[in-house]
Design an enzyme around this catalytic site. Structure first.
Site: not given
Length: 443
Positions: A24, A322, A398
């Site tokens: 991404k 992340d 997520r």
């Protein structure tokens, strides 16, 4: 609102191979830098999630010609550094914090005005960390309290290069300042306390910009010389390690699993999770290591493993920021406790990921302690958590994917509401997991 359920897998584990979706971070930058080059940039493997599509729409509004040629294959006809046009409408960035912050940097370096908006989650995220340095370069901002969207930025007639010492290691802050510096005369410098992911520096060099990176007086320094002529490129986007993390952890915690995840980006500033999982005893083998578009890439073969709790090094935080939600899932099945500290940055992501993960883990029957700067998960040593709960994803892709992975290893199904957010970064998630043998489906 979409609800997806993940049901316990049973015997046999996950088996098969998948291709990691396009990275991404690199997909966003491919569109932006292609728009700043003079000529046509061709991109393959572009992630076609909602976040990246929002960036494509914004770059079109700023004057670039961007076309989708086939699945994952896009072309960008750039306008050159300094050539961005003032958009006629509002730039809707959806859920994309990366897209919004980097584009604010681009706009702040041009003599134009643009208004940014986003979804409910993005509109809660603070933008002050980029507003402050970009204001020093001459940009003027109008925003909601706390620097939140909707936000209008007006760039100066000529942006001023600055030497900025960032209080945090953040690729988004660093990139926003460097991108504003592209259209400033002279050298723009960002100094960070720790190294953050370096996709911006790597790709700017590929496009022909003069970029320096080095450690200096205990700080990590990135410099860009302004007003270059960027040359169009042919870019093959590597797979996203943050997305590959979900199948990696699922394979590790489900006995009998043997999964290959192809084409995973292994930039050392992004691969911190894999180091921690190996330290926990995870069987992760890298096959076919190679360099693709200036980034290290490989295929991961992951097999079911008996994991042990560890203290995740705070120094690794920037390289896996992340991935902490999915690390919590690995920790829930490990033997002993896994401590994650120095990650207060998670409180200002798409959600307060510390609070939301703690609440969800407890609902699923996992013992966990919350700290201001992280959490400690007490693992079940392979014993399945109870599950049998419904988790609100809190507008966070997520979080949604992490609890669906946990559902595969629980005693009873876990349902995730708000799972439509998965499309922002990993549209093929459920299809990939079903192909590996998981029982994941919309209900």
């Amino acid at each position: 609102m979409t609800t997806i359920a993940a049901r316990p897998l049973g015997q046999g584990g996950l088996n098969g191979a998948i291709d990691a979706p396009g990275d991404k971070s690199i997909s966003h930058r491919s569109l932006m830098f292609g728009a700043l080059a003079v000529g046509r940039t061709e991109v393959s493997g572009l992630l076609e999630g909602e976040d990246v599509r929002a960036t494509a729409g914004a770059m079109r509004a700023l004057g670039a010609t961007i076309e989708r040629r086939a699945e994952g294959r896009w072309s960008i006809d750039g306008v050159g550094v300094g050539g961005l046009a003032e958009p006629s409408g509002v730039l809707d960035m959806g859920n994309s914090g990366t897209g919004a912050r980097l584009l604010m940097g681009l706009v702040a370096g041009h003599d134009i005005t643009a208004t940014f908006t986003g979804d409910a989650s993005l509109s809660k995220r603070p933008m002050q960390r980029v507003i402050e340095p970009l204001s020093r370069m001459g940009a003027v901002f109008q925003s909601r309290e706390g620097g939140r969207l909707p936000l209008t930025v007006t760039g100066p007639e000529t942006a001023m290069p600055i030497d900025y010492v960032s209080p945090v290691a953040s690729a988004q802050v660093k990139s926003a300042v460097l991108l504003a510096g592209l259209n400033a005369p002279g050298v723009t410098t960002v100094r960070e306390p720790k190294p953050s992911r370096d996709h911006t520096e790597n790709m700017l060099r590929q496009f022909g910009a003069e970029v320096e990176s080095r450690e200096e007086d205990g700080l990590f320094v990135a410099k860009v010389t302004g007003q270059p002529e960027l040359r169009p490129q042919t870019i093959e986007v590597p797979g996203d390690p943050s997305s590959a993390a979900f199948a990696t952890v699922a394979a590790l915690i489900l006995p009998g699993s043997d999964v290959t995840i192809r084409n995973v980006g292994l930039n050392p500033l992004r691969a911190g999770l894999f180091e921690v999982l190996r330290a926990m005893g995870g069987s992760i083998e890298v096959l076919g290591e190679r360099v693709q578009g200036g980034e290290p890439v490989g295929d991961l073969r992951v097999r079911g493993s008996d994991l042990k709790g560890v203290a995740a090094p705070p120094a690794n935080a920037a390289s896996m920021i992340d991935e902490y939600p999915i690390l919590c899932v690995a920790a829930a099945l490990a033997e002993g406790r896994t401590e994650m500290r120095g990650i207060e940055e998670l409180r200002v992501k798409e959600s307060d990921r510390i609070a939301v993960m703690v609440q969800g883990l407890r609902a699923a029957g996992v013992e966990v302690e919350e700290h201001e700067d992280g959490m400690t998960v007490h693992g079940g040593a392979g014993k399945c958590p109870a599950g049998g709960c419904s988790i609100d994803a809190s507008h966070d892709h997520r979080i949604a994917m992490s609890f669906l992975v946990l559902g595969l290893a629980a005693e009873a199904a876990i349902e995730v509401t708000g799972a439509e957010t998965i499309a922002t970064s990993y549209p093929a998630f459920t299809g990939h997991f079903r192909g590996l043998g998981a029982d994941i489906a919309e209900i």
